[in-house]
Design a protein around this motif. Structure first.
Motif, PDB file in Angstrom:
ATOM      1  N   PHE A  66      -4.805  -3.681  12.154  1.00 13.46           N
ATOM      2  CA  PHE A  66      -5.480  -2.871  11.146  1.00 13.46           C
ATOM      3  C   PHE A  66      -6.620  -2.092  11.792  1.00 13.46           C
ATOM      4  O   PHE A  66      -7.371  -2.648  12.593  1.00 13.46           O
ATOM      5  CB  PHE A  66      -6.033  -3.794  10.050  1.00 13.46           C
ATOM      6  CG  PHE A  66      -6.907  -3.087   9.050  1.00 13.46           C
ATOM      7  CD1 PHE A  66      -6.351  -2.440   7.958  1.00 13.46           C
ATOM      8  CD2 PHE A  66      -8.288  -3.075   9.201  1.00 13.46           C
ATOM      9  CE1 PHE A  66      -7.160  -1.791   7.034  1.00 13.46           C
ATOM     10  CE2 PHE A  66      -9.095  -2.424   8.273  1.00 13.46           C
ATOM     11  CZ  PHE A  66      -8.530  -1.783   7.197  1.00 13.46           C
ATOM     12  N   SER A  89     -12.962   1.765   4.688  1.00 15.41           N
ATOM     13  CA  SER A  89     -11.510   1.918   4.599  1.00 15.41           C
ATOM     14  C   SER A  89     -11.118   1.861   3.131  1.00 15.41           C
ATOM     15  O   SER A  89     -11.784   1.203   2.332  1.00 15.41           O
ATOM     16  CB  SER A  89     -10.837   0.781   5.375  1.00 15.41           C
ATOM     17  OG  SER A  89      -9.442   0.786   5.185  1.00 15.41           O
ATOM     18  N   PHE A  90     -10.058   2.571   2.755  1.00 15.67           N
ATOM     19  CA  PHE A  90      -9.489   2.354   1.421  1.00 15.67           C
ATOM     20  C   PHE A  90      -8.017   2.709   1.436  1.00 15.67           C
ATOM     21  O   PHE A  90      -7.593   3.604   2.143  1.00 15.67           O
ATOM     22  CB  PHE A  90     -10.250   3.116   0.331  1.00 15.67           C
ATOM     23  CG  PHE A  90      -9.976   4.602   0.276  1.00 15.67           C
ATOM     24  CD1 PHE A  90     -10.438   5.442   1.269  1.00 15.67           C
ATOM     25  CD2 PHE A  90      -9.280   5.151  -0.790  1.00 15.67           C
ATOM     26  CE1 PHE A  90     -10.201   6.806   1.212  1.00 15.67           C
ATOM     27  CE2 PHE A  90      -9.039   6.519  -0.853  1.00 15.67           C
ATOM     28  CZ  PHE A  90      -9.495   7.347   0.146  1.00 15.67           C
ATOM     29  N   LYS A  91      -7.250   1.923   0.679  1.00 16.08           N
ATOM     30  CA  LYS A  91      -5.809   2.115   0.624  1.00 16.08           C
ATOM     31  C   LYS A  91      -5.367   2.033  -0.833  1.00 16.08           C
ATOM     32  O   LYS A  91      -5.771   1.098  -1.542  1.00 16.08           O
ATOM     33  CB  LYS A  91      -5.078   0.992   1.377  1.00 16.08           C
ATOM     34  CG  LYS A  91      -5.607   0.688   2.770  1.00 16.08           C
ATOM     35  CD  LYS A  91      -5.081   1.634   3.802  1.00 16.08           C
ATOM     36  CE  LYS A  91      -5.602   1.293   5.184  1.00 16.08           C
ATOM     37  NZ  LYS A  91      -5.374   2.385   6.142  1.00 16.08           N
ATOM     38  N   GLY A  92      -4.552   2.967  -1.252  1.00 17.01           N
ATOM     39  CA  GLY A  92      -3.942   2.854  -2.579  1.00 17.01           C
ATOM     40  C   GLY A  92      -3.002   1.667  -2.596  1.00 17.01           C
ATOM     41  O   GLY A  92      -2.223   1.488  -1.665  1.00 17.01           O
ATOM     42  N   GLU A 113     -12.848  -1.126   1.301  1.00 10.81           N
ATOM     43  CA  GLU A 113     -13.692  -1.939   2.163  1.00 10.81           C
ATOM     44  C   GLU A 113     -14.958  -1.148   2.486  1.00 10.81           C
ATOM     45  O   GLU A 113     -14.888   0.030   2.825  1.00 10.81           O
ATOM     46  CB  GLU A 113     -12.941  -2.266   3.456  1.00 10.81           C
ATOM     47  CG  GLU A 113     -13.737  -3.156   4.379  1.00 10.81           C
ATOM     48  CD  GLU A 113     -12.955  -3.484   5.644  1.00 10.81           C
ATOM     49  OE1 GLU A 113     -11.727  -3.337   5.651  1.00 10.81           O
ATOM     50  OE2 GLU A 113     -13.600  -3.866   6.632  1.00 10.81           O
ATOM     51  N   LEU A 173      -7.658  -0.655  -2.723  1.00  9.49           N
ATOM     52  CA  LEU A 173      -8.394  -1.702  -2.029  1.00  9.49           C
ATOM     53  C   LEU A 173      -9.426  -1.001  -1.155  1.00  9.49           C
ATOM     54  O   LEU A 173      -9.075  -0.204  -0.285  1.00  9.49           O
ATOM     55  CB  LEU A 173      -7.430  -2.546  -1.195  1.00  9.49           C
ATOM     56  CG  LEU A 173      -8.021  -3.699  -0.399  1.00  9.49           C
ATOM     57  CD1 LEU A 173      -8.877  -4.614  -1.247  1.00  9.49           C
ATOM     58  CD2 LEU A 173      -6.899  -4.519   0.239  1.00  9.49           C
ATOM     59  N   LEU A 176      -0.924  -4.310   3.337  1.00  7.22           N
ATOM     60  CA  LEU A 176      -2.170  -4.693   3.988  1.00  7.22           C
ATOM     61  C   LEU A 176      -2.258  -6.212   3.879  1.00  7.22           C
ATOM     62  O   LEU A 176      -2.252  -6.760   2.781  1.00  7.22           O
ATOM     63  CB  LEU A 176      -3.348  -4.013   3.290  1.00  7.22           C
ATOM     64  CG  LEU A 176      -4.741  -4.314   3.816  1.00  7.22           C
ATOM     65  CD1 LEU A 176      -4.850  -4.102   5.320  1.00  7.22           C
ATOM     66  CD2 LEU A 176      -5.765  -3.426   3.113  1.00  7.22           C
ATOM     67  N   ILE A 185       0.827  -1.207   0.000  1.00  2.60           N
ATOM     68  CA  ILE A 185       0.000   0.000   0.000  1.00  2.60           C
ATOM     69  C   ILE A 185       0.861   1.257   0.000  1.00  2.60           C
ATOM     70  O   ILE A 185       1.987   1.263   0.507  1.00  2.60           O
ATOM     71  CB  ILE A 185      -1.022   0.031   1.159  1.00  2.60           C
ATOM     72  CG1 ILE A 185      -0.341  -0.047   2.527  1.00  2.60           C
ATOM     73  CG2 ILE A 185      -2.032  -1.098   1.012  1.00  2.60           C
ATOM     74  CD1 ILE A 185      -1.337   0.040   3.679  1.00  2.60           C
ATOM     75  N   ALA A 186       0.300   2.301  -0.597  1.00  7.33           N
ATOM     76  CA  ALA A 186       0.993   3.584  -0.736  1.00  7.33           C
ATOM     77  C   ALA A 186       0.573   4.452   0.430  1.00  7.33           C
ATOM     78  O   ALA A 186      -0.427   5.140   0.359  1.00  7.33           O
ATOM     79  CB  ALA A 186       0.594   4.232  -2.058  1.00  7.33           C
ATOM     80  N   GLU A 187       1.296   4.406   1.524  1.00  2.00           N
ATOM     81  CA  GLU A 187       0.829   5.064   2.737  1.00  2.00           C
ATOM     82  C   GLU A 187       1.986   5.382   3.675  1.00  2.00           C
ATOM     83  O   GLU A 187       3.004   4.721   3.667  1.00  2.00           O
ATOM     84  CB  GLU A 187      -0.141   4.131   3.465  1.00  2.00           C
ATOM     85  CG  GLU A 187      -0.822   4.776   4.629  1.00  2.00           C
ATOM     86  CD  GLU A 187      -2.231   4.211   4.835  1.00  2.00           C
ATOM     87  OE1 GLU A 187      -2.429   3.595   5.866  1.00  2.00           O
ATOM     88  OE2 GLU A 187      -3.083   4.395   3.965  1.00  2.00           O
ATOM     89  N   PRO A 208     -10.046   0.361  11.000  1.00  2.00           N
ATOM     90  CA  PRO A 208     -10.941   0.886   9.973  1.00  2.00           C
ATOM     91  C   PRO A 208     -10.932   2.405   9.981  1.00  2.00           C
ATOM     92  O   PRO A 208     -10.419   3.025  10.908  1.00  2.00           O
ATOM     93  CB  PRO A 208     -12.308   0.351  10.398  1.00  2.00           C
ATOM     94  CG  PRO A 208     -12.200   0.219  11.880  1.00  2.00           C
ATOM     95  CD  PRO A 208     -10.769  -0.164  12.159  1.00  2.00           C
ATOM     96  N   GLY A 209     -11.512   2.984   8.938  1.00  2.30           N
ATOM     97  CA  GLY A 209     -11.603   4.441   8.862  1.00  2.30           C
ATOM     98  C   GLY A 209     -10.843   4.979   7.672  1.00  2.30           C
ATOM     99  O   GLY A 209      -9.984   4.298   7.109  1.00  2.30           O
ATOM    100  N   VAL A 210     -11.191   6.205   7.284  1.00  2.00           N
ATOM    101  CA  VAL A 210     -10.548   6.846   6.140  1.00  2.00           C
ATOM    102  C   VAL A 210      -9.971   8.197   6.566  1.00  2.00           C
ATOM    103  O   VAL A 210     -10.455   8.832   7.491  1.00  2.00           O
ATOM    104  CB  VAL A 210     -11.549   7.055   4.984  1.00  2.00           C
ATOM    105  CG1 VAL A 210     -12.063   5.710   4.472  1.00  2.00           C
ATOM    106  CG2 VAL A 210     -12.730   7.943   5.396  1.00  2.00           C
ATOM    107  N   LEU A 255     -14.702   7.595  10.632  1.00  2.00           N
ATOM    108  CA  LEU A 255     -15.915   7.097   9.984  1.00  2.00           C
ATOM    109  C   LEU A 255     -17.000   8.082  10.364  1.00  2.00           C
ATOM    110  O   LEU A 255     -17.327   8.217  11.551  1.00  2.00           O
ATOM    111  CB  LEU A 255     -16.256   5.684  10.463  1.00  2.00           C
ATOM    112  CG  LEU A 255     -15.377   4.565   9.893  1.00  2.00           C
ATOM    113  CD1 LEU A 255     -15.719   3.219  10.527  1.00  2.00           C
ATOM    114  CD2 LEU A 255     -15.524   4.472   8.369  1.00  2.00           C
TER     115      LEU A 255
END
Lengths: 319, 319
Positions: free
Chosen positions: A104, B26-29, B42, B40, A40, A30-32, A106-108, A204
């Motif tokens: 892991f 959730s989302f990840k590049g 979720e 990805l 992930l 992942i790009a993070e 959750p959340g953005v 969220l």
């Protein structure tokens, strides 16, 4: 923001057998985050982030970061602790890199948080600070106030390549901020996150579900943490538009949990100016040392110059 | 292998409301696939891959790819179909790019598959070909045999910058392969994957759980697909070590489902030589047109020259 170290499915499958986490089902690079390699990882039981620490995170600092995350997680804070293997170890080696398997969350990460979301994020920082009053470890802020003059001097006149006159203008601001900077005993110090940009807060809706990327965490003025956050959250990316409503919501959310002392409140603008200098200088250094055609996106140092000018014109952070 | 287009949580949350897939969690590049941007994602219901198509995939080809994946998925093949929105549309636009929301498949791409795993992958290709006998659409192989001489000519003498003498050596091999290449009517043609490297096969243990990345799929000799696969799977990355056991397992697994016709069997070595030329040329073109200091990893064209030499010395693919 890329995967620097490639991990094979076979190597990861082997690695996971050290833990009691089930078997590998899927993994994606992942790009993070800061300059680490992150995957992930999904097993038959749960999901995790696998982090391999590249050059920006010193292996010697990992025990501090892991103790910090454990401390916060034990106190119910929404941070991602490392998973211990069957022998209780959290820090491992994989593909020649220090590596941790991390819970892991959750959340953005929001790009345009609302005032309500900023309030929740401020409250989350307050709760984090409150949970750290009995945390005993310390780590120097390697991007702290003592490091600004040396980094300014290292950039030198090249600053004018970024913007004409920046060397003189920033030098003047730096002198002002250094002379206004509080003495160590003047206000509470604590371990702080020191980089709680919207990127590093998972949400969220209006709820904070995660505080992540603690790899700049260090010991500094507690109020400096909220000043960093204010400078990151209350402006658009380019630093052109200040949103006082967002800024006030952040501060309000925070002080519901950790009321500002008088000295903190009085120093907030100077701490925010310091935060601007800190990010301006690190971005300037990266800018001057990254080829323009590299695939890495260089972040615009002037986005923090614009913030600095805005703070410079303010009497206080609270309207 | 990077995220080219940044999607904000807010934009993605809006996008997902077109579908009946639950809410964003959730989302990840992710760093995956050909040159597209992949996330990805979720939701409260399930997981998905969001793909934004960048310049290497022509928007005009997307209806073909999506019809292909739907056809295969309806026939029980382990491929990831796009999710239709409430109005039945699979192809959307997001952040100015064509975009699809695609079913997530479990499984990992192997770096060092065993013979048993290769057998399962060969069988999976056979089943895919069998499921395509009633698929009516066609797409030109834009990296097919007619394109090799023009691409060779475009690279020209610069090939010698990759390896001294490569221009003459590859020119000689290209002449040989072109004159040995079967006529269109000589053996079965089909829609093929055309790029089924280990990267593009998801596995759990010895089971194939996914065939992915169909963005080179096109109409060509059916046996060319297994020849591409043979050249990718039966060698180490550098193309130095040929593993006949893996190669035979692939072919055996395949012909259990789709028995080779005599003409296919006789042509396999030439088809494999052609596959080597195809990947050598595309890698050579990228190599000659990518700055050495770019962050993109250039794949070594000579890894396919070494494979080509190995095939050149063989009488047949089966021992």
């Amino acid at each position: 923001m890329a995967v620097y170290t490639q991990v094979s499915a076979e190597a990861l499958g082997d690695f996971l057998t050290r833990f009691d986490v089930g078997e590998l089902v899927s993994f994606k690079g992942i790009a993070e985050g800061v300059e680490n390699s992150n995957y992930l990882v999904e097993t038959t039981r749960d999901r995790f982030i696998l982090t391999l620490y590249e050059k920006r995170v010193a292996a010697a600092d990992l025990p501090f970061f892991m103790a910090l995350l454990d401390h916060l997680a034990e106190r119910g804070q929404p941070v991602p602790p490392a998973i211990a293997d069957r022998e209780g170890r959290e820090i491992h080696e994989l593909c020649g890199r220090p590596a941790c398997l991390i819970r892991f969350l959750p959340g953005v990460s929001l790009s345009e948080p609302t005032a309500e979301q900023a309030r929740a994020a401020g409250t989350a920082m307050g709760k984090m600070h409150a949970a750290l009053t009995d945390f005993d470890l310390a780590r120097e802020n390697t991007m702290g106030v003592e490091h600004w003059q040396p980094l300014f001097d290292k950039c030198g006149k090249s600053l004018n390549e970024i913007s004409q006159g920046l060397y003189d203008d920033l030098g003047f601001q730096l002198d002002e901020v250094l002379s206004a900077w509080p003495a160590e005993t003047q206000m509470p110090r604590s371990v702080i996150h020191a980089d709680l940009f919207p990127d590093n807060v998972l949400m969220l809706g209006d709820d904070v579900t995660g505080l992540i990327d603690f790899y700049f965490a260090c010991t500094d003025f507690r109020a400096y943490d909220i000043a960093v956050m204010h400078s990151a959250w209350s402006f658009d990316n380019e630093g052109r538009r200040f949103d006082r409503e967002i800024g006030n919501a952040l501060l309000d959310g925070y002080q519901k949990i950790v009321p500002f002392e008088a000295a903190e409140r009085a120093a907030l603008v100077d701490l925010a100016r310091g935060a601007c200098i800190r990010f301006l200088l690190s971005r300037a250094w990266d800018w001057l040392n990254t080829p323009a055609d590299a695939m890495v996106t260089r972040k615009d140092p002037m986005a923090y110059w614009r913030r600095l000018e805005t703070y410079d014109a303010m009497d206080g952070l609270f309207a």
